[in-house]
Design an enzyme around this catalytic site. Structure first.
Site, PDB file in Angstrom:
ATOM      1  N   SER A  46       9.333  -0.416  -3.617  1.00 35.26           N
ATOM      2  CA  SER A  46       8.297   0.628  -3.604  1.00 35.26           C
ATOM      3  C   SER A  46       7.587   0.785  -4.946  1.00 35.26           C
ATOM      4  O   SER A  46       6.743   1.674  -5.087  1.00 35.26           O
ATOM      5  CB  SER A  46       8.916   1.973  -3.205  1.00 35.26           C
ATOM      6  N   THR A 144       8.004   5.551  -4.115  1.00 37.17           N
ATOM      7  CA  THR A 144       7.794   6.240  -5.390  1.00 37.17           C
ATOM      8  C   THR A 144       9.046   6.350  -6.241  1.00 37.17           C
ATOM      9  O   THR A 144      10.108   6.744  -5.760  1.00 37.17           O
ATOM     10  CB  THR A 144       7.255   7.679  -5.187  1.00 37.17           C
ATOM     11  N   THR A 162       4.238   3.837  -7.982  1.00 35.54           N
ATOM     12  CA  THR A 162       4.504   3.417  -6.594  1.00 35.54           C
ATOM     13  C   THR A 162       3.567   2.291  -6.164  1.00 35.54           C
ATOM     14  O   THR A 162       2.458   2.153  -6.708  1.00 35.54           O
ATOM     15  CB  THR A 162       4.315   4.612  -5.625  1.00 35.54           C
ATOM     16  N   ARG A 172      -6.615   2.537  -0.027  1.00 37.26           N
ATOM     17  CA  ARG A 172      -5.963   3.853   0.110  1.00 37.26           C
ATOM     18  C   ARG A 172      -5.271   4.217  -1.211  1.00 37.26           C
ATOM     19  O   ARG A 172      -4.516   3.434  -1.761  1.00 37.26           O
ATOM     20  CB  ARG A 172      -4.948   3.810   1.243  1.00 37.26           C
ATOM     21  N   THR A 195       7.601  12.665  -3.682  1.00 38.73           N
ATOM     22  CA  THR A 195       7.795  11.362  -3.045  1.00 38.73           C
ATOM     23  C   THR A 195       7.715  11.561  -1.533  1.00 38.73           C
ATOM     24  O   THR A 195       8.002  12.652  -1.036  1.00 38.73           O
ATOM     25  CB  THR A 195       9.143  10.733  -3.445  1.00 38.73           C
ATOM     26  N   GLY A 196       7.322  10.515  -0.824  1.00 33.92           N
ATOM     27  CA  GLY A 196       7.147  10.652   0.619  1.00 33.92           C
ATOM     28  C   GLY A 196       5.701  10.384   0.981  1.00 33.92           C
ATOM     29  O   GLY A 196       4.984   9.699   0.239  1.00 33.92           O
TER      30      GLY A 196
END
Ligand code: GLY
Length: 283
Positions: A46, A144, A162, A172, A195-196
């Site tokens: 990641s 992340t 990330t 994006r 994060t997420g």
């Protein structure tokens, strides 16, 4: 001196930050060293090298850094073929009058500042992209890496890096490039990182909200929980999405909250580095 880094693998990352801080390094040097360690770590799909690519098979990196004493911040979005996104974000903060550079402009800026072109793909990341192309399944990936640090002077900083949501659309940009969404800090108050699913962090300016709660005397864990509760209230359609937050208050108290299970953060209190598991809010 204190440091927080996220996810179980944050334990190793936090140890890098702790070593810099214990050697009387400044918070930004600790954050940069810790996140470069993650960016170089090919076990981590990641961040940086070995990060999972977008739908076109290209790795696009986001990173951001903020320094409490001056409220300066720097970030990059959609950065390609560059090894250390966190270092480029720090250069944006320190060497330009801008806060965020994206895409080709970010890549050109990195070249001009001595970051050579670098192939971020690994055999494994290529294999996973090929597999995704065949099945078009979303990855469950933890995304992340981030570190919040307070140094010997009491200076506070925060940074995140990330490769973004796996198999995202080209172009994006997520929360890790957006100050107040993926990262934020205020000297004398504290710092927070996210994060997420970045879109959910951006929707509620998540890390700014956490720090605002702390400014009003709410403890770090509760500040993170209230921010996620607000998101749940605003967006009833979260499904199985994960968003997790970690915070470090200026007095060294840490806390976190997450929507889904599995989130933990590493906490170094100046002596010991340990993992703190976070119970999910669920719902
Ligand atoms: N939280 C990282 C991203 O959504 O890109």
């Amino acid at each position: 001196m204190h440091a927080v880094s996220i996810w179980p693998r944050g334990l190793e990352v936090n140890a890098v930050a702790a070593k810099v801080l214990a050697g009387e390094g400044c918070c930004l040097d600790a954050i940069e060293a810790a996140l470069r360690f993650s960016e170089d770590d090919v076990r981590d799909a990641s961040t940086g090298r070995g990060g999972l690519p977008n739908t076109a098979g290209e790795v696009e990196l986001d990173a951001g850094i903020m320094f409490g004493p001056t409220a300066q911040a720097g970030a990059v979005g959609g950065l390609r073929r560059t090894r250390y996104a966190i270092s480029v974000a720090r250069r944006v903060m320190e060497k330009t009058r801008h806060l965020l550079l994206v895409g080709e402009g970010a890549q050109e800026f990195a070249r001009a500042h001595g970051f050579p072109e670098f192939d971020l793909a690994t055999e494994e990341s290529r294999r996973r992209w090929e597999e995704w192309r065949r099945k078009e399944q979303a990855s469950d990936g933890k995304d992340t890496m981030g570190t919040i640090a307070i140094d010997l002077n009491g200076d506070l900083g925060v940074g995140v890096t990330t490769s973004g949501t796996p198999f995202k659309l080209p172009g994006r940009v997520g929360d890790s490039a957006i100050v107040g969404a993926g990262f934020y800090c205020e000297q004398g108050v504290g710092g927070a990182l996210a994060t997420g699913v970045g879109e959910e962090a951006m929707r509620v300016c998540a890390t700014h909200t956490v720090v605002a709660w702390m400014q009003h005397g709410v403890d770090p864990a509760e500040a993170c929980r209230r921010t996620l509760e607000k998101l749940r209230k605003l967006n009833a359609d979260l499904g199985e999405k994960q968003l997790a937050l970690a915070a470090l208050r200026a007095d060294g108290t840490a806390g976190g909250a997450s929507l889904r299970p599995g989130f933990a953060y590493a906490y170094w209190d100046g002596a010991e580095n340990r993992l703190v598991e976070v119970s999910p809010l669920g719902g």
